[in-house]
Design a protein around this motif. Structure first.
Motif, PDB file in Angstrom:
ATOM      1  N   GLY A 177      25.307  39.386  -7.476  1.00 32.99           N
ATOM      2  CA  GLY A 177      25.158  40.678  -8.092  1.00 32.99           C
ATOM      3  C   GLY A 177      23.853  40.852  -8.834  1.00 32.99           C
ATOM      4  O   GLY A 177      23.585  41.928  -9.373  1.00 32.99           O
ATOM      5  N   THR A 178      23.033  39.819  -8.866  1.00 29.85           N
ATOM      6  CA  THR A 178      21.735  39.945  -9.524  1.00 29.85           C
ATOM      7  C   THR A 178      20.701  40.447  -8.516  1.00 29.85           C
ATOM      8  O   THR A 178      20.874  40.330  -7.299  1.00 29.85           O
ATOM      9  CB  THR A 178      21.286  38.593 -10.086  1.00 29.85           C
ATOM     10  OG1 THR A 178      21.192  37.652  -9.013  1.00 29.85           O
ATOM     11  CG2 THR A 178      22.273  38.088 -11.115  1.00 29.85           C
ATOM     12  N   THR A 179      19.642  40.978  -9.049  1.00 28.94           N
ATOM     13  CA  THR A 179      18.594  41.544  -8.208  1.00 28.94           C
ATOM     14  C   THR A 179      17.690  40.445  -7.690  1.00 28.94           C
ATOM     15  O   THR A 179      17.175  39.643  -8.470  1.00 28.94           O
ATOM     16  CB  THR A 179      17.776  42.565  -9.000  1.00 28.94           C
ATOM     17  OG1 THR A 179      18.655  43.578  -9.474  1.00 28.94           O
ATOM     18  CG2 THR A 179      16.699  43.179  -8.129  1.00 28.94           C
ATOM     19  N   ALA A 180      17.526  40.427  -6.395  1.00 26.39           N
ATOM     20  CA  ALA A 180      16.645  39.429  -5.801  1.00 26.39           C
ATOM     21  C   ALA A 180      15.223  39.961  -5.724  1.00 26.39           C
ATOM     22  O   ALA A 180      14.267  39.245  -6.063  1.00 26.39           O
ATOM     23  CB  ALA A 180      17.137  39.036  -4.414  1.00 26.39           C
ATOM     24  N   SER A 181      15.048  41.213  -5.265  1.00 28.72           N
ATOM     25  CA  SER A 181      13.713  41.805  -5.172  1.00 28.72           C
ATOM     26  C   SER A 181      13.835  43.321  -5.168  1.00 28.72           C
ATOM     27  O   SER A 181      14.877  43.877  -4.876  1.00 28.72           O
ATOM     28  CB  SER A 181      12.995  41.329  -3.900  1.00 28.72           C
ATOM     29  OG  SER A 181      13.662  41.808  -2.744  1.00 28.72           O
ATOM     30  N   VAL A 182      12.728  43.896  -5.535  1.00 28.21           N
ATOM     31  CA  VAL A 182      12.641  45.356  -5.556  1.00 28.21           C
ATOM     32  C   VAL A 182      11.396  45.755  -4.766  1.00 28.21           C
ATOM     33  O   VAL A 182      10.338  45.123  -4.907  1.00 28.21           O
ATOM     34  CB  VAL A 182      12.558  45.881  -7.001  1.00 28.21           C
ATOM     35  CG1 VAL A 182      12.417  47.390  -6.999  1.00 28.21           C
ATOM     36  CG2 VAL A 182      13.763  45.450  -7.793  1.00 28.21           C
ATOM     37  N   GLU A 183      11.533  46.782  -3.925  1.00 25.21           N
ATOM     38  CA  GLU A 183      10.408  47.244  -3.118  1.00 25.21           C
ATOM     39  C   GLU A 183      10.217  48.748  -3.306  1.00 25.21           C
ATOM     40  O   GLU A 183      11.183  49.495  -3.483  1.00 25.21           O
ATOM     41  CB  GLU A 183      10.646  46.963  -1.624  1.00 25.21           C
ATOM     42  CG  GLU A 183      10.606  45.502  -1.258  1.00 25.21           C
ATOM     43  CD  GLU A 183      10.808  45.286   0.225  1.00 25.21           C
ATOM     44  OE1 GLU A 183      11.118  46.304   0.913  1.00 25.21           O
ATOM     45  OE2 GLU A 183      10.665  44.158   0.706  1.00 25.21           O
ATOM     46  N   SER A 184       8.944  49.123  -3.251  1.00 25.82           N
ATOM     47  CA  SER A 184       8.596  50.548  -3.240  1.00 25.82           C
ATOM     48  C   SER A 184       7.662  50.775  -2.049  1.00 25.82           C
ATOM     49  O   SER A 184       6.653  50.078  -1.912  1.00 25.82           O
ATOM     50  CB  SER A 184       7.914  50.963  -4.540  1.00 25.82           C
ATOM     51  OG  SER A 184       7.546  52.323  -4.482  1.00 25.82           O
ATOM     52  N   ILE A 185       7.996  51.750  -1.220  1.00 28.31           N
ATOM     53  CA  ILE A 185       7.225  52.027  -0.002  1.00 28.31           C
ATOM     54  C   ILE A 185       6.513  53.367  -0.183  1.00 28.31           C
ATOM     55  O   ILE A 185       7.148  54.392  -0.431  1.00 28.31           O
ATOM     56  CB  ILE A 185       8.135  52.064   1.236  1.00 28.31           C
ATOM     57  CG1 ILE A 185       8.859  50.714   1.393  1.00 28.31           C
ATOM     58  CG2 ILE A 185       7.324  52.393   2.490  1.00 28.31           C
ATOM     59  CD1 ILE A 185       9.879  50.698   2.508  1.00 28.31           C
TER      60      ILE A 185
END
Length: 629
Positions: A177-185
């Motif tokens: 449930g934790t965030t592994a990665s965040v992306e912005s395109i």
């Protein structure tokens, strides 16, 4: 006695209330950055017993230095009831619920939640720090933030300090449930102007409001950006023009291609083209196409070519009925626009200006050729005229043509000229007791044929001829009618036959024959006389000839009859002369031509009485010639 008792009671009550422990300050929820120091306050009143802190219900211990918890300690003035919990440095495991407890008094503070914030790390832009793109081709730039940042960071795009729109946010979660990665395109379609531009991806959150930035530089590959110019832009027809094609491209330009009006200009290479301008450059632009490894680009420009008028559409012949309106149109092309005028053929009067000539309610007199004329342009070239014929449909117009007089019982020929549009159904000759349109009838024959070009000024024309064989007396006194009819009406005229007498012609022929005969006889007589004179000249060379002058009066001769000769009807005085005188007289006698009235006369000469003389009495007169009428 009463007052002291009240005071004692009040003191007892106050003493009893002051012995009750209570919280003077309780911990509140707290947010702390990872690695910072966290302080949870706790203060007790009227309590001097054991105070401890719990973490998620687990007691941390009663000692103030909290053995076993190296980063935890209790601080404050215990005598005054201050028991604050300190954590330094804060780590992720410190995020929990904390309580301050007075165990001997059975007091517990409200739970205080410690939230540990983890600042985001600098994001990563895939392909950076130099990202290669192709101009005009849509592309996606991906900015990614990894790690245990809490809360989840926000990724933003900036260019020159201005936030860019059109981004897509995406995050990946781990199973726990934790965030592994965040992306912005960031989706964009770059242009050549974006070459060398700097874009910034910023990761920010509550833990780091200012955020952390990662910058990239765009390296654009783009097809050529072309500019095309002409020098000079405005020219006269026939002048030289230079086109210059300039381009910027990444990667560099690999080739140039020139075209005019869509058709390739053969042999043209490189960024420059020289041409001689003509009228076609006004409507057929010159284009330059530049290519590189990425693509190609094309630019075109049209010249402002000034040229003289060129005929594009000739006026068309027209045929209208009388009373209707007629109009002609012609089209000339030129730069600047030419001045167009209309006149009648052979007439300088301007009827109208512009591409259209309108003639309201035309009549037969309006038929003829009309001229559409354009004057030469500034260059002195071009211009000219175009003609169109107007035919006015009207009832036939019939006129009599000259007909030669005829002899009685001889052939005759009568003619009429017919102007008619539309063409007549027939041309009819009529006279007392008869009519004929074509073919023959008795002594009469009709033939009709188109008139020569020179007689068609008013439109189509016909000539109709009535032949008469063996004319009669009545033909010279009667009138012959030539008439024609078409769908618009009828027209006609009367033609008379003139008479010619035979006598004058006979007189002329007879007179000419008599004159010729007289001349011939005179020539023969003179020839014979000269021949005889040459033969006998030796025998009477010493004699004198007697010559009688014509026109002298009759009378006796002083020499006697032996010296007289000639006829008694035509005698003159005798004159003595020698042979030289005879020759002169003979020459004078040959002058027999009378120039008046066409007569010819030969005067007679009286020779000597000698039979050998070459001169004989001769006096001839030509016969009378018939008087000419």
């Amino acid at each position: 006695m009463l007052v002291p008792a009240l005071l004692l009671l009040l003191f007892c009550l106050r003493g009893h209330a002051g012995l009750s422990p209570h919280f003077l300050q309780q911990p509140d929820d707290l947010v702390a950055l990872l690695g910072d120091e966290a302080r949870l306050p706790c203060a007790l009143g009227e309590y001097w017993g054991l105070v401890q802190w719990t973490k998620d219900g687990l007691a941390l211990g009663g000692e103030r230095d909290l053995p076993g918890w190296s980063r935890y300690w209790i601080s404050g003035n215990a005598a005054s009831g201050q028991h604050d919990l300190y954590i330094r440095p804060v780590e992720l495991e410190d995020q929990a619920s904390y309580e301050c407890q007075a165990t001997q008094a059975g007091l517990r503070s409200r739970p205080a939640q410690l939230h540990v914030l983890v600042p985001p790390e600098a994001p990563q832009v895939l392909g950076g720090p130099f990202v290669s793109l192709v101009a005009g081709v849509p592309a996606n730039l991906i900015c990614r933030s990894r790690g245990d940042a809490r809360p989840t960071p926000e990724l933003l795009w900036f260019r020159d300090g201005i936030r860019l729109d059109g981004t897509t946010f995406h995050q990946t979660l781990l199973k726990e449930g934790t965030t592994a990665s965040v992306e912005s395109i960031l989706s964009l379609t770059p242009s050549s102007h974006d070459d060398g531009a700097t874009l910034v991806c910023r990761a920010r959150s509550q833990a780091l409001p200012s955020g952390k930035d990662t910058a990239i530089t765009l390296s654009l590959q783009y097809p050529p950006v072309v500019t095309l110019s002409a020098e000079p832009q405005t020219v006269l027809e026939g002048e030289k023009v230079t086109f210059l094609c300039q381009a910027t491209a990444q990667p560099p330009v690999t080739g140039y291609r020139w075209a005019k009006g869509g058709s390739p200009v053969l042999g043209a290479r490189g960024p420059m083209l020289e041409v001689v301008a003509d009228a076609s450059f006004l409507t057929e632009p010159v284009s330059c196409e530049v290519s590189n490894a990425v693509g190609s680009a094309n630019r075109s420009t049209a010249l402002d070519v000034q040229f003289g008028p060129i005929l594009q559409a000739r006026p068309e012949p027209m045929s209208v009925d009388v009373g209707e309106d007629a109009s002609f149109s012609c089209a000339w092309r030129g730069n600047p626009l030419p001045r167009v005028t209309w006149t009648r053929s052979g007439d300088a009067q301007v009827l109208s200006s512009g591409p259209t000539l309108r003639l309201p309610s035309v009549g037969p007199e309006d038929a003829g050729d009309y001229v559409c004329r354009a004057e030469p342009g500034l260059s002195g070239l071009g211009g000219g005229a175009a003609e169109a014929k107007l035919t006015v449909n009207a009832p036939p117009i019939v006129t009599a043509l000259h007909s030669a007089p005829a002899f009685l019982r001889g052939p005759a020929r009568l003619q009429c000229l017919v102007f008619a549009s539309p063409a007549p159904d027939a041309v009819v000759w009529s006279w007392d007791g008869g009519f004929l349109a074509a073919g023959s009838q008795g002594r009469f024959l009709v033939e009709t044929f188109p008139a020569p070009e020179g007689r068609q000024e008013q439109g189509p024309a016909l000539i109709s001829v009535l032949h008469i064989s063996g004319t009669q007396e009545s033909d010279f006194s009667r009138g012959f009618n030539c008439s024609a009819r078409n769908r618009l009406g009828e027209g006609g005229t009367q033609v008379s036959l003139g008479r010619r007498d035979l006598l004058p012609t006979v007189r002329i022929v007879a007179g000419a024959a008599a004159a010729a005969m007289t001349l011939l006889m005179g020539i023969i007589g003179v020839t014979l006389c000269c021949w005889r004179h040459g033969k006998a000249s030796a025998s009477f060379s010493k004699q004198k000839n007697l010559v009688r002058l014509p026109g002298s009066s009759d009378g006796p001769s002083p020499r006697g009859p032996e010296e007289e000769t000639g006829s008694g009807e035509d005698r003159g005085p005798i004159v003595h002369t020698d042979h030289s005188d005879l020759v002169l007289d003979e020459e004078g006698a040959l002058e027999t031509k009378d120039p008046t009235n066409g007569y010819y006369k030969v005067r007679g000469v009286s020779p000597p009485a000698s039979p050998d003389s070459c001169m004989t009495p001769l006096q001839m007169k030509s016969p009378g010639i018939f008087d000419l009428p």
